[in-house]
Design an enzyme around this catalytic site. Structure first.
Site, PDB file in Angstrom:
ATOM      1  N   ASP A 103       0.854  -1.186   0.000  1.00 51.78           N
ATOM      2  CA  ASP A 103       0.000   0.000   0.000  1.00 51.78           C
ATOM      3  C   ASP A 103       0.885   1.229   0.000  1.00 51.78           C
ATOM      4  O   ASP A 103       2.010   1.198   0.516  1.00 51.78           O
ATOM      5  CB  ASP A 103      -0.918   0.025   1.235  1.00 51.78           C
ATOM      6  CG  ASP A 103      -2.174   0.852   1.016  1.00 51.78           C
ATOM      7  OD1 ASP A 103      -2.049   2.083   0.833  1.00 51.78           O
ATOM      8  OD2 ASP A 103      -3.275   0.287   1.018  1.00 51.78           O
TER       9      ASP A 103
ATOM     10  N   ASP B 278       3.692   1.953  -4.564  1.00 51.22           N
ATOM     11  CA  ASP B 278       2.573   2.053  -5.486  1.00 51.22           C
ATOM     12  C   ASP B 278       2.371   0.715  -6.192  1.00 51.22           C
ATOM     13  O   ASP B 278       3.185   0.319  -7.034  1.00 51.22           O
ATOM     14  CB  ASP B 278       2.857   3.162  -6.502  1.00 51.22           C
ATOM     15  CG  ASP B 278       1.699   3.423  -7.443  1.00 51.22           C
ATOM     16  OD1 ASP B 278       0.714   2.654  -7.423  1.00 51.22           O
ATOM     17  OD2 ASP B 278       1.774   4.401  -8.208  1.00 51.22           O
TER      18      ASP B 278
ATOM     19  N   TYR C  15     -15.796   5.387 -11.179  1.00 57.03           N
ATOM     20  CA  TYR C  15     -15.716   4.342 -10.153  1.00 57.03           C
ATOM     21  C   TYR C  15     -16.647   3.186 -10.499  1.00 57.03           C
ATOM     22  O   TYR C  15     -16.258   2.013 -10.446  1.00 57.03           O
ATOM     23  CB  TYR C  15     -16.085   4.946  -8.804  1.00 57.03           C
ATOM     24  CG  TYR C  15     -16.069   3.981  -7.644  1.00 57.03           C
ATOM     25  CD1 TYR C  15     -14.868   3.593  -7.056  1.00 57.03           C
ATOM     26  CD2 TYR C  15     -17.255   3.479  -7.115  1.00 57.03           C
ATOM     27  CE1 TYR C  15     -14.847   2.716  -5.979  1.00 57.03           C
ATOM     28  CE2 TYR C  15     -17.243   2.604  -6.042  1.00 57.03           C
ATOM     29  CZ  TYR C  15     -16.044   2.226  -5.479  1.00 57.03           C
ATOM     30  OH  TYR C  15     -16.036   1.358  -4.407  1.00 57.03           O
TER      31      TYR C  15
ATOM     32  N   LYS D  44     -15.536  -0.664 -11.469  1.00 55.68           N
ATOM     33  CA  LYS D  44     -15.996  -1.815 -10.688  1.00 55.68           C
ATOM     34  C   LYS D  44     -16.747  -2.813 -11.576  1.00 55.68           C
ATOM     35  O   LYS D  44     -16.624  -4.025 -11.405  1.00 55.68           O
ATOM     36  CB  LYS D  44     -16.872  -1.348  -9.534  1.00 55.68           C
ATOM     37  CG  LYS D  44     -16.122  -0.592  -8.445  1.00 55.68           C
ATOM     38  CD  LYS D  44     -14.995  -1.415  -7.852  1.00 55.68           C
ATOM     39  CE  LYS D  44     -14.340  -0.726  -6.659  1.00 55.68           C
ATOM     40  NZ  LYS D  44     -13.201  -1.511  -6.117  1.00 55.68           N
TER      41      LYS D  44
END
Length: 247
Positions: free
Chosen positions: A32, A50, A138, A142
């Site tokens: 992370d 990253d 977003y 997804k």
């Protein structure tokens, strides 16, 4: 013990996944950008880096004591901008973090896997099945995870790699704390869920562990909502009329 790689390990869901997999005996490599990833308990290795960068992925796979047989992708980039005001760069950023990096990491797992089976679990969202104003990139990213899982299931299934998606509803974590810490807003959100409560990160982690482990050995290419029935219910049912809509 199996080795597991968790990307987005310092987020609310990521932390729960790391804890659950470590408790189950996995050697977890946690990645992370958030520096708190270095302080996660029970991990074999932690990288503050990253995860969308190929060099970071290479380091993460190399840090595992054996080729990872489990990959959990929990990266996301949220952006709230009206649809007509988005720039191509904003779309690319959301896709690169939330979708392209999932393919990139999964492909690396396939290249490096050992002789046994492997499992890829992508953390999606109920946003894949609906839309909220200002959240188009977003939602599209997804939704793309489901398509990616189906493509991977057909191409990598013969190699012994299963790919599935967990789709949470609203999960109270730090990034959305401004909503669930407000009693009135929390009550409004809970009213949309047939179970009448919010899901915990640990409940998402249990679903991830199921799809990652041998108990789901014949599950491949599916999107599993973990949403308390949110996607199953008509809006008029979840707005306070338990008996359903009246004629």
């Amino acid at each position: 013990m199996a080795s597991a790689l968790v990307l987005g390990a310092a987020g609310g869901v990521g932390r729960a996944v790391v804890a659950r997999l470590a408790a189950g005996g996995s050697h977890v490599v946690a990645v992370d950008l958030d520096p708190t990833v270095r302080h996660l308990p029970g991990v074999h290795a932690a990288l503050e880096a990253d995860a969308t960068e190929p060099a970071t992925l290479a380091r993460a796979f190399d840090a595992a004591p054996e080729p990872p047989s489990v990959l959990v992708h929990a990266l996301l980039h949220e952006l709230r901008v009206p649809l007509g005001e988005l720039t191509p760069g904003q779309w690319h950023t959301v896709f690169d973090v939330g979708l392209v990096s999932a393919w990139q990491a999964a492909a690396e797992l396939v290249r490096r896997k050992g002789e046994g089976p492997a499992s890829v679990v992508l953390v999606g969202s109920v946003h894949a099945h609906g839309a909220a104003p200002g959240c188009a990139p977003y939602a599209v990213a997804k939704a793309g995870l489901g398509a990616l899982a189906r493509a991977a299931a057909t191409e990598w299934g013969p190699l012994g790699v299963r790919t599935n998606v967990v789709e949470p509803g609203f999960v109270p974590v730090e990034r959305n704390a401004h909503r669930w810490r407000d009693p009135a807003e929390r009550a409004r959100i809970e009213a949309d869920y047939p179970l009448g409560r919010l899901c915990s990160p640990a409940e998402i982690a249990e679903a991830v562990a199921f799809l990652a482990g041998p108990a789901s050995s014949y599950v491949n290419g599916v999107c599993l909502p973990v949403d308390g029935g949110y996607l199953a219910a008509l809006p008029e049912v979840t707005k306070g009329d338990a008996a359903g809509p009246r004629p």
